[in-house]
Design an enzyme around this catalytic site. Structure first.
Site, PDB file in Angstrom:
ATOM      1  N   GLU A 112      53.458  77.234 -67.163  1.00 36.38           N
ATOM      2  CA  GLU A 112      53.440  76.876 -68.590  1.00 36.38           C
ATOM      3  C   GLU A 112      53.858  75.409 -68.647  1.00 36.38           C
ATOM      4  O   GLU A 112      55.033  75.081 -68.495  1.00 36.38           O
ATOM      5  CB  GLU A 112      54.433  77.769 -69.351  1.00 36.38           C
ATOM      6  CG  GLU A 112      54.601  77.396 -70.811  1.00 36.38           C
ATOM      7  CD  GLU A 112      55.811  78.086 -71.457  1.00 36.38           C
ATOM      8  OE1 GLU A 112      56.144  79.251 -71.104  1.00 36.38           O
ATOM      9  OE2 GLU A 112      56.450  77.459 -72.326  1.00 36.38           O
ATOM     10  N   LYS A 159      56.877  85.601 -77.275  1.00 34.58           N
ATOM     11  CA  LYS A 159      57.917  85.026 -76.422  1.00 34.58           C
ATOM     12  C   LYS A 159      59.239  85.283 -77.144  1.00 34.58           C
ATOM     13  O   LYS A 159      59.331  85.009 -78.353  1.00 34.58           O
ATOM     14  CB  LYS A 159      57.648  83.527 -76.265  1.00 34.58           C
ATOM     15  CG  LYS A 159      58.768  82.750 -75.607  1.00 34.58           C
ATOM     16  CD  LYS A 159      58.335  81.315 -75.308  1.00 34.58           C
ATOM     17  CE  LYS A 159      59.519  80.472 -74.857  1.00 34.58           C
ATOM     18  NZ  LYS A 159      59.136  79.239 -74.183  1.00 34.58           N
TER      19      LYS A 159
HETATM   20  C1  3PG Z   1      62.174  77.049 -72.356  1.00 36.40           C
HETATM   21  O1  3PG Z   1      62.158  76.074 -73.019  1.00 36.40           O
HETATM   22  O2  3PG Z   1      61.306  77.919 -72.428  1.00 36.40           O
HETATM   23  C2  3PG Z   1      63.431  77.135 -71.628  1.00 36.40           C
HETATM   24  O3  3PG Z   1      63.874  75.847 -71.322  1.00 36.40           O
HETATM   25  C3  3PG Z   1      63.476  77.983 -70.451  1.00 36.40           C
HETATM   26  O4  3PG Z   1      64.758  78.427 -70.450  1.00 36.40           O
HETATM   27  P1  3PG Z   1      65.667  78.281 -69.170  1.00 36.40           P
HETATM   28  O5  3PG Z   1      65.719  76.806 -68.872  1.00 36.40           O
HETATM   29  O6  3PG Z   1      66.993  78.875 -69.558  1.00 36.40           O
HETATM   30  O7  3PG Z   1      64.972  79.065 -68.075  1.00 36.40           O
END
Ligand code: 3PG
Length: 202
Positions: free
Chosen positions: A40, A128
């Protein structure tokens, strides 16, 4: 394999922030070499659209989508560049419209019943759940899933190697998003990715 089955079989959706376009190839190669052919690529940096285009060119077997998409212009640009799915931190009606018209999977961020009802009204079947740990983690997802039995979730935010299995054990969760494997050099990304994949497939 269908797009959704491919997302499910990956089990993890890495959240990728590319500072420079030149980081695209080494970063995506590290993910693939670590056993995770999905990314992503977030619209948090100015090179996101170009990185999606380059990634799709260089890694045609990889499932490349766009993240942090908050408006129609970004959604159209991401899809024009080859994004196979669109992720947002929240729900944006204009993004939902673009994705519906262009037949591209849209995974909007939804954390409340009202947001989920809005997503359902646009035909969305997977949301999500972001930022997951701040909004109550697995307990909240289970409570929402009880009220919306057809809804599936992609929890993201606060998922790590330590808790990913707990999330994946819940059948309403199609995969977990996260960035914990994305820090460091390409070699470190490859190693952390391979460790994560060994864990979720172990
Ligand atoms: C996102 O923006 O989707 C998040 O930064 C992902 O979260 P994480 O860094 O806690 O994995």
């Amino acid at each position: 394999m269908e797009l959704l089955d491919r997302v499910k079989s990956c089990k993890i959706v890495p959240v990728v922030v590319l500072k420079e376009l030149s980081d695209t190839e080494p970063t995506l190669r590290a993910l693939c070499d670590g056993g995770l052919p999905i990314a992503e690529i977030t619209f948090r940096t100015s090179c996101a659209a170009d990185a999606i285009r380059l990634g799709c060119e260089k890694f045609p077997d990889m499932l490349i989508g766009a993240g942090t998409v908050i408006n129609a212009e970004q959604a159209n640009r991401a899809i024009d560049c080859g994004a196979k799915f669109i992720v947002g931190p929240g729900f944006a009606a204009e993004v939902a419209e673009v994705c519906r018209m262009r037949k591209v999977l849209y995974l909007p961020g939804c954390v409340t019943p009202t947001e989920i009802i809005t997503a359902i009204s646009y035909g969305i079947e997977i949301v999500k759940f972001f930022p997951c740990s701040n909004y109550g983690g697995l307990g909240t997802i289970k409570a929402l899933a009880a009220a919306f039995p057809a809804m599936k979730f992609l929890p993201t935010g606060g998922i790590s190697e330590d808790n990913v299995l707990e999330y994946l054990a819940f059948d309403k969760i199609i995969a977990c998003g996260g960035s914990w494997m994305m820090k460091g050099t390409p070699d470190e990304i490859r190693e952390k990715t391979a460790r994560a994949m060994a864990k979720v497939n172990g």
